[in-house]
Scaffold this motif. Structure first.
Motif, PDB file in Angstrom:
ATOM      1  N   ARG A   1       0.819  -1.217   0.000  1.00 31.76           N
ATOM      2  CA  ARG A   1       0.000   0.000   0.000  1.00 31.76           C
ATOM      3  C   ARG A   1       0.851   1.265   0.000  1.00 31.76           C
ATOM      4  NH1 ARG A   1      -5.256  -0.358   0.988  1.00 31.76           N
ATOM      5  NH2 ARG A   1      -5.257   1.754   1.845  1.00 31.76           N
ATOM      6  N   CYS A   2       1.885   1.282   0.862  1.00 24.30           N
ATOM      7  CA  CYS A   2       2.673   2.523   0.994  1.00 24.30           C
ATOM      8  C   CYS A   2       4.135   2.356   0.574  1.00 24.30           C
ATOM      9  CB  CYS A   2       2.603   3.026   2.429  1.00 24.30           C
ATOM     10  SG  CYS A   2       3.323   1.887   3.618  1.00 24.30           S
ATOM     11  N   ASN A   3       4.501   1.131   0.148  1.00 20.11           N
ATOM     12  CA  ASN A   3       5.862   0.860  -0.343  1.00 20.11           C
ATOM     13  C   ASN A   3       6.951   1.012   0.706  1.00 20.11           C
ATOM     14  OD1 ASN A   3       4.972   0.268  -2.979  1.00 20.11           O
ATOM     15  ND2 ASN A   3       4.896   2.475  -3.449  1.00 20.11           N
ATOM     16  N   VAL A   4       6.581   1.012   1.970  1.00 16.67           N
ATOM     17  CA  VAL A   4       7.599   1.098   3.013  1.00 16.67           C
ATOM     18  C   VAL A   4       8.275  -0.272   3.141  1.00 16.67           C
ATOM     19  CG1 VAL A   4       6.103   0.440   4.942  1.00 16.67           C
ATOM     20  CG2 VAL A   4       8.072   1.918   5.352  1.00 16.67           C
ATOM     21  N   ARG A   5       9.595  -0.298   3.450  1.00 12.96           N
ATOM     22  CA  ARG A   5      10.350  -1.541   3.583  1.00 12.96           C
ATOM     23  C   ARG A   5      10.347  -1.969   5.046  1.00 12.96           C
ATOM     24  NH1 ARG A   5      13.497  -2.356  -1.010  1.00 12.96           N
ATOM     25  NH2 ARG A   5      13.654  -4.465  -0.179  1.00 12.96           N
ATOM     26  N   TYR A   6      10.103  -3.295   5.331  1.00  9.91           N
ATOM     27  CA  TYR A   6      10.088  -3.807   6.691  1.00  9.91           C
ATOM     28  C   TYR A   6      10.696  -5.190   6.711  1.00  9.91           C
ATOM     29  CZ  TYR A   6       5.919  -6.332   5.086  1.00  9.91           C
ATOM     30  OH  TYR A   6       5.048  -7.131   4.404  1.00  9.91           O
ATOM     31  N   CYS A   7      11.011  -5.639   7.967  1.00  7.02           N
ATOM     32  CA  CYS A   7      11.755  -6.886   8.091  1.00  7.02           C
ATOM     33  C   CYS A   7      10.924  -8.055   8.586  1.00  7.02           C
ATOM     34  CB  CYS A   7      12.943  -6.689   9.009  1.00  7.02           C
ATOM     35  SG  CYS A   7      12.474  -6.315  10.720  1.00  7.02           S
ATOM     36  N   SER A   8       9.768  -7.756   9.282  1.00  9.31           N
ATOM     37  CA  SER A   8       9.002  -8.846   9.877  1.00  9.31           C
ATOM     38  C   SER A   8       7.540  -8.431  10.062  1.00  9.31           C
ATOM     39  CB  SER A   8       9.606  -9.236  11.226  1.00  9.31           C
ATOM     40  OG  SER A   8       9.504  -8.137  12.116  1.00  9.31           O
ATOM     41  N   VAL A   9       6.738  -9.424  10.470  1.00 11.14           N
ATOM     42  CA  VAL A   9       5.318  -9.143  10.733  1.00 11.14           C
ATOM     43  C   VAL A   9       5.170  -8.156  11.885  1.00 11.14           C
ATOM     44  CG1 VAL A   9       3.126 -10.174  11.442  1.00 11.14           C
ATOM     45  CG2 VAL A   9       4.603 -11.383   9.856  1.00 11.14           C
ATOM     46  N   ASP A  10       6.005  -8.288  12.925  1.00  5.99           N
ATOM     47  CA  ASP A  10       5.944  -7.366  14.066  1.00  5.99           C
ATOM     48  C   ASP A  10       6.148  -5.919  13.635  1.00  5.99           C
ATOM     49  OD1 ASP A  10       5.460  -9.444  15.782  1.00  5.99           O
ATOM     50  OD2 ASP A  10       7.584  -9.710  16.343  1.00  5.99           O
ATOM     51  N   CYS A  11       7.108  -5.724  12.758  1.00  7.42           N
ATOM     52  CA  CYS A  11       7.349  -4.355  12.264  1.00  7.42           C
ATOM     53  C   CYS A  11       6.184  -3.881  11.388  1.00  7.42           C
ATOM     54  CB  CYS A  11       8.657  -4.299  11.484  1.00  7.42           C
ATOM     55  SG  CYS A  11      10.120  -4.325  12.546  1.00  7.42           S
ATOM     56  N   TYR A  12       5.611  -4.803  10.618  1.00  8.83           N
ATOM     57  CA  TYR A  12       4.463  -4.442   9.771  1.00  8.83           C
ATOM     58  C   TYR A  12       3.288  -3.976  10.626  1.00  8.83           C
ATOM     59  CZ  TYR A  12       0.772  -4.844   6.271  1.00  8.83           C
ATOM     60  OH  TYR A  12      -0.273  -4.582   5.424  1.00  8.83           O
ATOM     61  N   ARG A  13       3.120  -4.605  11.808  1.00  9.26           N
ATOM     62  CA  ARG A  13       2.012  -4.243  12.709  1.00  9.26           C
ATOM     63  C   ARG A  13       2.408  -3.191  13.737  1.00  9.26           C
ATOM     64  NH1 ARG A  13      -0.025 -10.419  14.165  1.00  9.26           N
ATOM     65  NH2 ARG A  13      -0.978 -10.880  12.130  1.00  9.26           N
ATOM     66  N   SER A  14       3.578  -2.609  13.609  1.00  7.27           N
ATOM     67  CA  SER A  14       4.051  -1.627  14.591  1.00  7.27           C
ATOM     68  C   SER A  14       3.184  -0.367  14.565  1.00  7.27           C
ATOM     69  CB  SER A  14       5.500  -1.257  14.303  1.00  7.27           C
ATOM     70  OG  SER A  14       5.589  -0.620  13.046  1.00  7.27           O
TER      71      SER A  14
END
Length: 379
Positions: free
Chosen positions: A25-38
């Motif tokens: 949706r926003c093209n932000v880069r993340y490393c894990s599900v926890d970071c995605y739900r931060s």
């Protein structure tokens, strides 16, 4: 090796690990599900999950049986919500409360809607008369029973007369009583008639409140003197206009009480013209005597000590008035024609003022309607 290091992208959420994924949706880069739900990515992730749920629900087709069950569940839920919001039955809420002796608690258990309905009833005179029996003053009776025949006093009977009073000659410092005494009695009788009507004949059941109201209306009990009928009555009416809303009813009612004073001064018949005046003053004296005794038996604070002295002084003044009426009461009979003239004058002035106010209000409404019409035409 240098090229591989240059292509490493750190997670935009935690800034610690290598970013392996990209948000669609926003093209932000993340490393894990926890970071995605931060917390920093909460708005975007919530929208994503919401979209997934809606798409899943849209893909699911419910049968008729499922729809009926769902509708029934919603109805039951709404019914339970209504039951939870509704207060207990009024009779249940009022159980154990003294309806006559504790009005504050009675009002406290009413809901806001019930309070509004109650206030509406009180403001509506026709409805109020249906639920509250208006007191019929004893001085308005055509053929009252003689005081000597009464074993006890009720709200519709003539109050018992004070028997043991000192001779006026022993009370006076000078040989000739002041002319202002008669006007002071007129002022007191007005206060008595007004307060007894205000408390619907239950003034003896609320002595402190009744005494306070009397002192607010009758300045003669506060050592003020008057030189004529007009100022004696005008003082009472003026005090009512400047008082709080719990005491003042209406200007029309204030003027009507003057007629009560006339009836008290006239008495039941020509053979006993002073009976009503003596009864009213005796009842007034009994009121202050009751308040004095009740206050004397309590633990007194400084302000109560002052109130105790006031009650004692007013009681003694009323005893003096009673002695004066027994000796010089015929003077009051000469004031009756002046009282009747004053009542007519006050009534005429009030009606004229009321008519003029209604005319002004009508003119203002017509002017406003004309302005509105012009405004509509311009638009």
């Amino acid at each position: 090796m240098a090229d591989e290091t240059a292509t490493v992208i750190v997670c935009n959420m935690c800034s610690d690990s290598i970013a392996k994924y990209t948000c669609p949706r926003c093209n932000v880069r993340y490393c894990s599900v926890d970071c995605y739900r931060s917390r920093s990515h909460l708005e975007c992730s919530e929208l994503f999950y919401q979209k997934c749920v809606m798409e899943s629900l849209g893909a699911t087709s419910a049968g008729d049986d499922q729809r009926l069950r769902m509708a029934e569940m919603l109805k039951n839920f709404e019914r339970e919500q209504c039951d939870d919001d509704e207060p207990p039955d009024l009779a249940e809420r009022l159980s154990g409360i003294d309806l006559d002796g504790d009005p504050e608690k009675v009002l406290g258990v009413l809901t806001s809607d019930e309070l509004k309905q109650f206030e509406a009833v009180l403001e509506n005179e026709s409805l109020r008369s249906d639920i509250i029996e208006l007191w019929d003053p004893w001085w308005c009776k055509q053929q009252p029973r003689m005081v000597e025949e009464l074993s006890e006093t009720t709200s519709t009977q003539i109050p018992l007369l004070l028997k043991d009073t000192e001779d006026l000659g022993r009370l006076l410092k000078t040989k000739t009583p002041s002319d202002s005494i008669a006007y002071g009695i007129v002022n007191t009788l007005y206060g008595y008639a007004y307060v007894t009507r205000l408390y619907n004949g239950n003034h003896l059941n609320m002595p402190f409140e009744s005494c306070a109201s009397l002192l607010d209306v009758s300045m003669s009990l506060n050592k003020k003197q008057f030189q004529d009928v007009a100022t004696a009555l005008g003082s009472c009416i003026s005090c009512l206009q400047n008082s709080d809303q719990n005491l003042f009813i209406s200007q029309e009612h204030s003027i009507a009480v003057v007629e009560d004073v006339v009836k008290i001064l006239k008495g039941p018949k020509a053979s006993s013209p002073l009976l009503y005046t003596l009864a009213a003053l005796s009842d007034c004296r009994h009121l202050f005597q009751s308040s004095y005794k009740m206050l004397k038996n309590e633990k007194k604070r400084p302000e109560q000590q002052k109130q105790l002295r006031v009650f004692y002084g007013v009681r003694k003044k009323l005893e003096f008035y009673i002695s004066w009426v027994k000796s010089c009461g015929t003077v009051l009979q000469k004031l009756v024609p002046m009282m009747e003239l004053e009542f007519c004058s006050l009534s005429t002035d009030f009606l004229q003022m009321k008519t003029e106010r209604e005319q002004i209000e009508t003119l203002l409404k017509q002017r406003k309607a004309k302005q509105d019409r012009h405004l509509i035409e311009e638009i």
